[in-house]
Design a protein around this motif. Structure first.
Motif, mmCIF file in Angstrom:
data_model
loop_
_atom_site.group_PDB
_atom_site.id
_atom_site.type_symbol
_atom_site.label_atom_id
_atom_site.label_comp_id
_atom_site.label_asym_id
_atom_site.label_seq_id
_atom_site.Cartn_x
_atom_site.Cartn_y
_atom_site.Cartn_z
ATOM 1 N N ASP A 116 -1.448 -2.135 -7.071
ATOM 2 C CA ASP A 116 -0.584 -1.515 -6.070
ATOM 3 C C ASP A 116 -0.813 -0.012 -6.046
ATOM 4 O O ASP A 116 -1.164 0.606 -7.050
ATOM 5 C CB ASP A 116 0.886 -1.808 -6.363
ATOM 6 N N ALA A 117 -0.590 0.578 -4.904
ATOM 7 C CA ALA A 117 -0.683 2.026 -4.772
ATOM 8 C C ALA A 117 0.632 2.561 -4.242
ATOM 9 O O ALA A 117 1.328 1.892 -3.488
ATOM 10 C CB ALA A 117 -1.823 2.404 -3.830
ATOM 11 N N GLY A 168 -6.654 -14.437 4.745
ATOM 12 C CA GLY A 168 -5.677 -14.271 5.811
ATOM 13 C C GLY A 168 -4.426 -13.564 5.344
ATOM 14 O O GLY A 168 -3.362 -13.733 5.924
ATOM 15 N N SER A 169 -4.533 -12.752 4.299
ATOM 16 C CA SER A 169 -3.360 -12.139 3.679
ATOM 17 C C SER A 169 -2.893 -10.893 4.419
ATOM 18 O O SER A 169 -3.611 -10.304 5.231
ATOM 19 C CB SER A 169 -3.693 -11.765 2.222
ATOM 20 N N LYS A 170 -1.668 -10.473 4.105
ATOM 21 C CA LYS A 170 -1.108 -9.245 4.667
ATOM 22 C C LYS A 170 -1.908 -8.028 4.209
ATOM 23 O O LYS A 170 -2.006 -7.037 4.922
ATOM 24 C CB LYS A 170 0.356 -9.090 4.246
ATOM 25 N N HIS A 171 -2.476 -8.133 3.000
ATOM 26 C CA HIS A 171 -3.263 -7.024 2.466
ATOM 27 C C HIS A 171 -4.427 -6.697 3.402
ATOM 28 O O HIS A 171 -4.649 -5.539 3.765
ATOM 29 C CB HIS A 171 -3.786 -7.410 1.072
ATOM 30 N N LEU A 172 -5.190 -7.720 3.835
ATOM 31 C CA LEU A 172 -6.334 -7.484 4.719
ATOM 32 C C LEU A 172 -5.884 -7.041 6.107
ATOM 33 O O LEU A 172 -6.550 -6.235 6.760
ATOM 34 C CB LEU A 172 -7.187 -8.741 4.809
ATOM 35 N N LYS A 173 -4.747 -7.583 6.576
ATOM 36 C CA LYS A 173 -4.229 -7.142 7.869
ATOM 37 C C LYS A 173 -3.857 -5.663 7.835
ATOM 38 O O LYS A 173 -4.081 -4.936 8.805
ATOM 39 C CB LYS A 173 -3.016 -7.989 8.253
ATOM 40 N N ALA A 174 -3.292 -5.233 6.702
ATOM 41 C CA ALA A 174 -2.933 -3.818 6.557
ATOM 42 C C ALA A 174 -4.186 -2.945 6.542
ATOM 43 O O ALA A 174 -4.213 -1.863 7.134
ATOM 44 C CB ALA A 174 -2.128 -3.612 5.281
ATOM 45 N N ILE A 175 -5.246 -3.427 5.877
ATOM 46 C CA ILE A 175 -6.515 -2.688 5.863
ATOM 47 C C ILE A 175 -7.067 -2.571 7.278
ATOM 48 O O ILE A 175 -7.532 -1.513 7.702
ATOM 49 C CB ILE A 175 -7.531 -3.394 4.938
ATOM 50 N N LYS A 218 -3.832 -2.132 -2.344
ATOM 51 C CA LYS A 218 -2.551 -2.695 -1.932
ATOM 52 C C LYS A 218 -1.478 -1.624 -2.018
ATOM 53 O O LYS A 218 -1.494 -0.784 -2.913
ATOM 54 C CB LYS A 218 -2.163 -3.872 -2.824
ATOM 55 N N GLU A 219 -0.535 -1.694 -1.090
ATOM 56 C CA GLU A 219 0.583 -0.769 -1.103
ATOM 57 C C GLU A 219 1.807 -1.445 -1.689
ATOM 58 O O GLU A 219 2.021 -2.642 -1.489
ATOM 59 C CB GLU A 219 0.903 -0.284 0.312
ATOM 60 N N ALA A 220 2.608 -0.678 -2.405
ATOM 61 C CA ALA A 220 3.850 -1.193 -2.957
ATOM 62 C C ALA A 220 4.910 -0.108 -2.899
ATOM 63 O O ALA A 220 4.604 1.077 -3.064
ATOM 64 C CB ALA A 220 3.651 -1.648 -4.406
#
Length: 456
Positions: free
Chosen positions: A17-18, A296-303, A416-418
């Motif tokens: 996480d960042a 298909g994760s939120k992580h890749l969508k955020a990127i 990843k953001e947290a």
């Protein structure tokens, strides 16, 4: 390059996480979002996303009230929208999705009956018109089932059931196989047909478990085969980037493979590459993957949102034919003659693969890098042998290499953001450690009300 990638992999694995803290995280006035958004559905989505990104409870409570006032609804309704957002049911273009969206509110028997008539006509190579199916539904209901008028599907319902089948048939007629013809095409899970008109427009990504056993640095046989993640350009079928893993990759590992694809490649001399691997750059429009949780994760969508591309899932396995064919090529042209090769055919697997294994994951990395850079990307393009894959990619880029991104800024985008609560004295708890900084004191939560409650 390999050392840098390993170091970055280690960082992401240990600290997934960042923390992102700036003044915008603590703004509670939604006026800027309102000014930037004209469509109401998009406004609702942006406001709820803004609410979800609140850095602490105090700001979240204030933003919740601001969103309620802006939309003219109650805070309870805002909470429902927030739950829809977290459950991935809040669309940016269509508001809150119904739980039965995409489902027909008629019995499954009627649905199967309607679909069976159309599929049978396709099988007989004489597609029947929707109007003819409506008449057959009416005849079946009144004559065979003795139903009363209105007790069978309306013609509009019949058309809705037939629409995806008709569209699929037209698509198959127009494009018999994904990638056929002069334009590379792929089909998304929602039925959208995407054409690759130039390089890096549609980048595909997928994983495979390699058919080879490897050892660790101490010479011990690893319990499982290595995983390979490849990033391929649809327009040219060039390998833009790749990465190897000793365990099944997740979204963090996919981000690292994407990093390798985006940045210019700089390999050390021990890789002994004969050519310069110049293919690089971010996906211009689409990052096309299968439906795995990691891809298909939120992580890749955020990127994708940060780098300016959209993540799309493929409709069915054949839509990823470029990547799947590459995996077969790796087995036949690279791994087959290496010690420890297990074979892709279950009935003809070598019996001594485990005993013969003597290569490490670093050895496989060097072998694959040499194959992709020196051989595969410079082979003739399958659909037009007059030019190589690289020549087609370079032509599709307007005959110029993409501008390299700032490596440090890209690393931050891929992490990843947290959200973390800034506590008293400007401290943050992260990975079971407490960090304290003078610059964080301005963001600390006011604990006055909490202290009053404790005193009472």
């Amino acid at each position: 390059m390999a050392d840098k990638q390993f170091e970055f992999t280690k960082k992401l694995t240990q600290v997934p996480d960042a923390i992102f803290l700036d003044k915008s995280n603590f703004v509670i006035d939604p006026s800027q979002i309102i000014l930037e958004t004209s469509d109401r559905h998009k406004l609702i989505f942006n406001l709820i996303q803004w609410l979800a990104e609140s850095p602490n409870r105090t700001i979240k409570s204030q933003r919740k009230q601001a969103v309620a006032n802006t939309l003219g609804i109650s805070t309870r309704q805002v909470e429902r929208l927030l739950k829809q957002y977290h459950d991935d049911k809040l669309s940016e273009s269509a508001g809150v999705q119904r739980s039965d969206k995409g489902k027909h509110r008629v019995s499954e028997d009627w649905q199967e009956f309607i679909k069976a008539i159309y599929k049978e006509s396709i099988k007989n190579k004489h597609p029947i018109s929707p109007a003819s199916i409506v008449r057959e539904v009416k005849r079946h209901a009144l004559v065979d089932l003795k139903l009363k008028p209105g007790d069978y599907p309306h013609q509009a319902t019949v058309y809705r059931i037939l629409d995806p089948l008709i569209a699929q048939h037209k698509q198959k007629t127009k494009v018999r196989n994904p990638g056929s013809g002069s334009w590379m095409t792929v089909v998304t899970r929602d039925g959208q047909l995407l054409k690759a008109d130039f390089s890096n427009q549609i980048i595909q990504c997928d994983h495979t478990k390699l058919d080879i056993r490897i050892i660790d640095s101490n010479g011990n046989l690893l319990s499982d085969r290595p995983w390979l993640t490849t990033v391929v350009d649809t327009f040219s079928s060039c390998v833009v980037g790749f990465h190897l893993w000793i365990k099944q990759p997740g979204s963090t590992e996919v981000a690292l493979a994407l990093r390798h694809a985006i940045l210019p490649k700089k390999y050390s001399e021990d890789y002994q590459l004969n050519k310069v691997w110049e293919i690089c750059g971010t996906p211009f429009q689409y990052f096309f993957t299968d439906g795995g949780k990691d891809l298909g994760s939120k992580h890749l969508k955020a990127i994708g949102k940060k780098l300016g591309f959209k993540c799309e899932l493929r409709d069915r396995p054949p839509e990823g034919g470029i990547v799947e064919r590459l995996f077969g090529t790796i087995n036949t042209q690279v791994l087959e003659d290496l010690p420890g090769y297990t074979g892709s055919n279950v009935q003809e697997r070598p019996k001594n693969a485990e005993k013969e294994a003597c290569l490490t994951i670093q050895d496989i990395d060097k072998i694959l890098a040499s194959f992709f850079c020196d051989i595969y990307n410079h082979e003739p393009y399958p659909k037009d042998p007059r030019e190589t894959r690289f020549e087609r990619w370079f032509r599709g880029m307007g005959r110029k290499l993409p501008e390299p991104l700032n490596e440090r800024e890209l690393d931050i985008c891929l992490m990843k953001e947290a959200q973390r609560v800034v506590q008293a004295h400007g401290s943050i708890q992260f990975e079971n450690l407490i960090y304290r900084g003078e610059s964080l004191k301005a963001y600390r939560i006011h604990l006055t009300s909490k202290k009053i409650l404790q005193a009472s």
